[in-house]
Design a protein around this motif. Structure first.
Motif, PDB file in Angstrom:
ATOM      1  N   GLN A 399       0.691  -1.108   0.009  1.00 44.44           N
ATOM      2  CA  GLN A 399       0.022   0.006  -0.267  1.00 44.44           C
ATOM      3  C   GLN A 399       0.856   1.224  -0.038  1.00 44.44           C
ATOM      4  O   GLN A 399       1.888   1.264   0.628  1.00 44.44           O
ATOM      5  CB  GLN A 399      -0.797  -0.129   1.182  1.00 44.44           C
ATOM      6  CG  GLN A 399      -2.078  -1.148   1.094  1.00 44.44           C
ATOM      7  CD  GLN A 399      -3.241  -0.898   1.988  1.00 44.44           C
ATOM      8  OE1 GLN A 399      -3.012  -0.131   3.292  1.00 44.44           O
ATOM      9  NE2 GLN A 399      -4.203  -1.231   1.889  1.00 44.44           N
ATOM     10  N   PHE A 400       0.496   2.146  -0.844  1.00 41.08           N
ATOM     11  CA  PHE A 400       1.192   3.589  -0.792  1.00 41.08           C
ATOM     12  C   PHE A 400       0.347   4.712  -0.675  1.00 41.08           C
ATOM     13  O   PHE A 400      -0.957   4.593  -1.167  1.00 41.08           O
ATOM     14  CB  PHE A 400       2.293   3.608  -2.077  1.00 41.08           C
ATOM     15  CG  PHE A 400       1.427   3.836  -3.187  1.00 41.08           C
ATOM     16  CD1 PHE A 400       1.041   4.868  -4.015  1.00 41.08           C
ATOM     17  CD2 PHE A 400       0.775   2.688  -3.876  1.00 41.08           C
ATOM     18  CE1 PHE A 400       0.267   5.196  -5.076  1.00 41.08           C
ATOM     19  CE2 PHE A 400       0.069   2.642  -5.034  1.00 41.08           C
ATOM     20  CZ  PHE A 400      -0.152   3.864  -5.742  1.00 41.08           C
ATOM     21  N   PHE A 467      -4.630   5.969   0.795  1.00 41.44           N
ATOM     22  CA  PHE A 467      -3.691   4.820   0.322  1.00 41.44           C
ATOM     23  C   PHE A 467      -4.270   4.030  -0.485  1.00 41.44           C
ATOM     24  O   PHE A 467      -5.492   3.686  -0.785  1.00 41.44           O
ATOM     25  CB  PHE A 467      -3.703   4.215   1.809  1.00 41.44           C
ATOM     26  CG  PHE A 467      -2.449   4.455   2.704  1.00 41.44           C
ATOM     27  CD1 PHE A 467      -1.298   3.900   2.285  1.00 41.44           C
ATOM     28  CD2 PHE A 467      -2.831   5.263   3.702  1.00 41.44           C
ATOM     29  CE1 PHE A 467      -0.051   4.217   3.163  1.00 41.44           C
ATOM     30  CE2 PHE A 467      -1.518   5.853   4.601  1.00 41.44           C
ATOM     31  CZ  PHE A 467      -0.316   5.337   4.313  1.00 41.44           C
ATOM     32  N   TYR A 468      -3.618   3.592  -1.486  1.00 38.12           N
ATOM     33  CA  TYR A 468      -3.999   3.011  -2.723  1.00 38.12           C
ATOM     34  C   TYR A 468      -2.954   1.528  -2.387  1.00 38.12           C
ATOM     35  O   TYR A 468      -1.961   1.356  -1.778  1.00 38.12           O
ATOM     36  CB  TYR A 468      -3.356   3.497  -4.007  1.00 38.12           C
ATOM     37  CG  TYR A 468      -4.242   4.915  -4.223  1.00 38.12           C
ATOM     38  CD1 TYR A 468      -5.368   4.838  -5.161  1.00 38.12           C
ATOM     39  CD2 TYR A 468      -4.074   6.017  -3.768  1.00 38.12           C
ATOM     40  CE1 TYR A 468      -6.162   5.913  -5.555  1.00 38.12           C
ATOM     41  CE2 TYR A 468      -4.765   6.995  -3.933  1.00 38.12           C
ATOM     42  CZ  TYR A 468      -5.897   6.980  -4.968  1.00 38.12           C
ATOM     43  OH  TYR A 468      -6.768   8.091  -5.250  1.00 38.12           O
ATOM     44  N   VAL A 495       7.432  14.885  -4.760  1.00 36.54           N
ATOM     45  CA  VAL A 495       6.353  14.033  -4.369  1.00 36.54           C
ATOM     46  C   VAL A 495       6.838  13.065  -3.243  1.00 36.54           C
ATOM     47  O   VAL A 495       8.009  12.563  -3.380  1.00 36.54           O
ATOM     48  CB  VAL A 495       5.783  13.180  -5.323  1.00 36.54           C
ATOM     49  CG1 VAL A 495       4.543  12.218  -5.251  1.00 36.54           C
ATOM     50  CG2 VAL A 495       5.479  14.038  -6.641  1.00 36.54           C
ATOM     51  N   THR A 496       6.097  12.918  -2.154  1.00 34.67           N
ATOM     52  CA  THR A 496       6.614  12.237  -1.025  1.00 34.67           C
ATOM     53  C   THR A 496       5.660  11.015  -1.064  1.00 34.67           C
ATOM     54  O   THR A 496       4.491  11.138  -0.994  1.00 34.67           O
ATOM     55  CB  THR A 496       6.542  12.869   0.230  1.00 34.67           C
ATOM     56  OG1 THR A 496       7.187  13.903   0.502  1.00 34.67           O
ATOM     57  CG2 THR A 496       6.866  11.871   1.309  1.00 34.67           C
ATOM     58  N   PHE A 497       6.098   9.619  -1.018  1.00 33.10           N
ATOM     59  CA  PHE A 497       5.601   8.578  -1.034  1.00 33.10           C
ATOM     60  C   PHE A 497       5.706   7.838   0.279  1.00 33.10           C
ATOM     61  O   PHE A 497       6.589   7.839   0.837  1.00 33.10           O
ATOM     62  CB  PHE A 497       6.080   7.539  -2.035  1.00 33.10           C
ATOM     63  CG  PHE A 497       5.536   7.696  -3.615  1.00 33.10           C
ATOM     64  CD1 PHE A 497       4.736   7.060  -4.134  1.00 33.10           C
ATOM     65  CD2 PHE A 497       6.331   8.717  -4.256  1.00 33.10           C
ATOM     66  CE1 PHE A 497       4.237   7.397  -5.542  1.00 33.10           C
ATOM     67  CE2 PHE A 497       5.791   8.869  -5.574  1.00 33.10           C
ATOM     68  CZ  PHE A 497       5.120   8.256  -6.162  1.00 33.10           C
ATOM     69  N   GLN A 498       4.543   7.292   0.888  1.00 35.38           N
ATOM     70  CA  GLN A 498       4.662   6.584   2.146  1.00 35.38           C
ATOM     71  C   GLN A 498       4.204   5.288   1.824  1.00 35.38           C
ATOM     72  O   GLN A 498       3.210   4.908   1.192  1.00 35.38           O
ATOM     73  CB  GLN A 498       3.665   7.268   3.207  1.00 35.38           C
ATOM     74  CG  GLN A 498       3.995   8.859   3.592  1.00 35.38           C
ATOM     75  CD  GLN A 498       3.358   9.253   4.703  1.00 35.38           C
ATOM     76  OE1 GLN A 498       1.980   8.823   4.681  1.00 35.38           O
ATOM     77  NE2 GLN A 498       3.773   9.633   5.776  1.00 35.38           N
ATOM     78  N   PHE A 499       4.718   4.134   2.206  1.00 33.10           N
ATOM     79  CA  PHE A 499       4.297   2.790   2.217  1.00 33.10           C
ATOM     80  C   PHE A 499       3.993   2.161   3.557  1.00 33.10           C
ATOM     81  O   PHE A 499       4.542   2.383   4.655  1.00 33.10           O
ATOM     82  CB  PHE A 499       5.689   1.924   1.665  1.00 33.10           C
ATOM     83  CG  PHE A 499       5.677   2.515   0.160  1.00 33.10           C
ATOM     84  CD1 PHE A 499       5.361   1.995  -0.827  1.00 33.10           C
ATOM     85  CD2 PHE A 499       7.035   3.561   0.049  1.00 33.10           C
ATOM     86  CE1 PHE A 499       5.674   2.458  -2.078  1.00 33.10           C
ATOM     87  CE2 PHE A 499       7.436   3.966  -1.184  1.00 33.10           C
ATOM     88  CZ  PHE A 499       6.815   3.477  -2.242  1.00 33.10           C
TER      89      PHE A 499
END
Length: 523
Positions: A399-400, A467-468, A495-499
């Motif tokens: 998920q991100f 979250f996707y 862009v900041t990605f979170q996982f």
């Protein structure tokens, strides 16, 4: 005290006690006016019926939250502010309660009752095009407080004292939405009325309502409506909305060009799209979209949809289509047989494809640059071990979330750790269980630890702060590389990605290690 129905009612009696000096003066005045009158003033008595208490409902919209008012005394009437508004919206009702002002504790609530209400109305608006008009009441003072245009109209140096004002260029529903904001501090927008409401807010200079309309449009922006909103944003001079529209059109160009809304744009917007360097689409798709627009334009101009008329309405926009950059098969089976090109143009383009000495063309022959894909790599290293990371049709998932709108174009996947091998990959992208995009591809790995791109058919729009779930089911006989030392947060440009881990993952992939090492995106 007993009312008309015989019920006992409580009453309070107040006595106004006047100072001695006032009494004395009043007594003298009384004597002068009436010699036989008494010098002693009787007390002034007011009889006030006790009002029953009732809790008030919140009135403000979510955009303008206010504190919940305390309980106040009310009459036996059960009509609320919202009910008055709904009655007024539908029927232009006047208020039947003679003491309606006492029902509401704030000036905003009392103003809300006057929304679309005939009571004390000193101006009327006939809104809409002839045959579809609606007559709406207004109150000059309230309108002048809410709009500088209304202030100039009613109280300016050139004010006209008209009892009825005709407004043919604004839709009744949009005008009512603007009045509701002015009277009630409430913003009521729908997808059907937001553009017309934005026009009304711009015309009457109601900036906060206009800003709310733009925010509504930005949050509902998609490839289906991006071209129409681009046209409108230019008309309304909203540069931020224009930029958002271009981001969607560039990244999801083929979806935008094939949308119904594309055929509704004006010729100037058509030209700006066709000459766009960063348009991320095949040129045959651009050509087909232009023909669809031309057919719709012929209908608008009441022309037959012949090839000659299509070419006529396209005008100089035809030469903005980069026909020589099409694949030869696309040109031969599509553009060359469309009938909109002249015989000389068709021959020259075929020669341009095949001849060593290429003829001069009016059409641009340089391919569009499109968008450069970016890659978010979430592992710091990769590894392989014997008897580790087989697939057997199981799902690897992660998920991100992002902090800015992006468009996921595909995933970067690992390949075989035992030499060259071919894999079949089914990739999916979901939001809260809803499938947004999927594709089934095959890719060939060369035995290195590099990642190999697997693309969706169309880039998928990703909204911020949600979250996707990215998933892949790989099918291959060979062991593969896998990622390790995974990061929960990755910065890619702006862009900041979170996982975070996904419950859909049944093959071992998580934040710290596993598959789906890269997300390929446009920003």
């Amino acid at each position: 005290m007993v009312d008309a129905k015989g019920r006992n009612m409580k009453c309070l009696t107040f006595f106004l006690m006047l100072p001695d000096s006032v009494k004395s003066k009043s007594s003298k005045s009384s004597k002068k006016g009436n010699a036989s009158g008494s010098s002693k003033l009787p007390p002034v008595c007011y009889e006030i019926i006790t009002l029953r208490s009732k809790k008030k409902k919140k009135m403000s919209a979510e955009i303008f939250p206010t504190k919940k008012p305390a309980s106040t005394t009310t009459t036996t009437s059960s009509t609320t502010v919202q009910e008055y508004q709904q009655q007024n919206l539908n029927n232009n009702n006047t208020i039947q309660n003679c003491n309606w002002q006492g029902l509401y504790s704030t000036i905003r609530e009392r103003n809300s009752v006057m929304f679309n209400n005939e009571l004390m109305a000193d101006v009327h608006f006939v809104v809409g095009q002839p045959g579809r008009t609606q007559r709406l009441p207004g109150h000059r003072y309230v309108l002048a407080v809410g709009s500088s245009v209304f202030h100039a109209m009613f109280y300016g140096e050139l004010a006209e004292n008209k009892d009825e004002i005709h407004i043919p260029d604004v839709e009744p529903a949009a005008f009512l939405a603007m009045l509701k904001y002015i009277y009630c501090d409430e913003i009521d927008l729908t997808a059907d009325t937001v553009l017309a409401t934005l026009y009304a807010a711009k015309k009457y200079i109601v900036p906060h309502l206009a800003r709310a309309c733009v925010n509504f449009l930005e949050t509902s922006l998609s490839a289906k409506n991006a071209c129409v909103l681009l046209s409108q944003s230019c008309l309304f001079e909203e540069p931020e909305l224009t930029q958002r529209c271009w981001e969607v059109i560039d990244a999801q160009a083929e979806l935008a060009l094939r949308s119904e809304g594309f055929c509704d744009i004006d010729s100037q917007t058509l030209e700006s799209i066709l000459q766009r360097e960063t348009l991320n689409a095949k040129e045959i798709v651009v050509f087909e979209a232009a023909l669809s627009w031309a057919e719709a334009e012929c209908q608008r101009q009441e022309l037959t949809s012949s090839t000659d008329n299509k070419r006529k309405v396209l005008g100089k926009a035809m030469y903005l289509i980069r026909i020589p950059t099409m694949a030869l098969d696309d040109f031969a089976n599509g553009a060359a047989q469309s009938g909109v090109l002249t015989l000389n143009e068709t021959n020259d383009i075929f020669l341009w494809y095949t001849a060593a000495k290429k003829p001069e063309l009016k059409f641009a022959s340089q391919s569009r640059k499109g968008l450069t894909p970016q890659r978010c790599h979430r592992f710091q290293s990769c590894a392989y071990r014997s008897n580790q990371w087989r697939y057997r049709g199981r799902c690897d998932s992660i998920q991100f979330a992002v902090d800015k709108r992006v468009f996921i174009a595909g995933f970067g996947l690992y390949g075989s750790s035992c030499g060259s091998a071919e894999y079949s990959a089914k990739i999916e992208l979901k939001r809260q269980g809803v499938l947004l995009g999927q594709n089934l591809n095959k890719y060939f790995s060369d035995g290195s630890s590099n990642t190999f791109p697997v693309w969706f058919e169309y880039p998928v729009q990703i909204e911020p702060d949600t979250f996707y779930t990215a998933s892949v089911v790989l099918d291959g006989n060979e062991l593969s590389y896998f990622g390790q030392e995974g990061m929960t947060e990755v910065q890619c440009g702006k862009v900041t990605f979170q996982f975070q881990c996904s419950s859909d993952s049944t093959n071992g992939t998580g934040v710290q290690g596993g598959q789906i090492p890269e997300l390929i995106f446009y920003a």
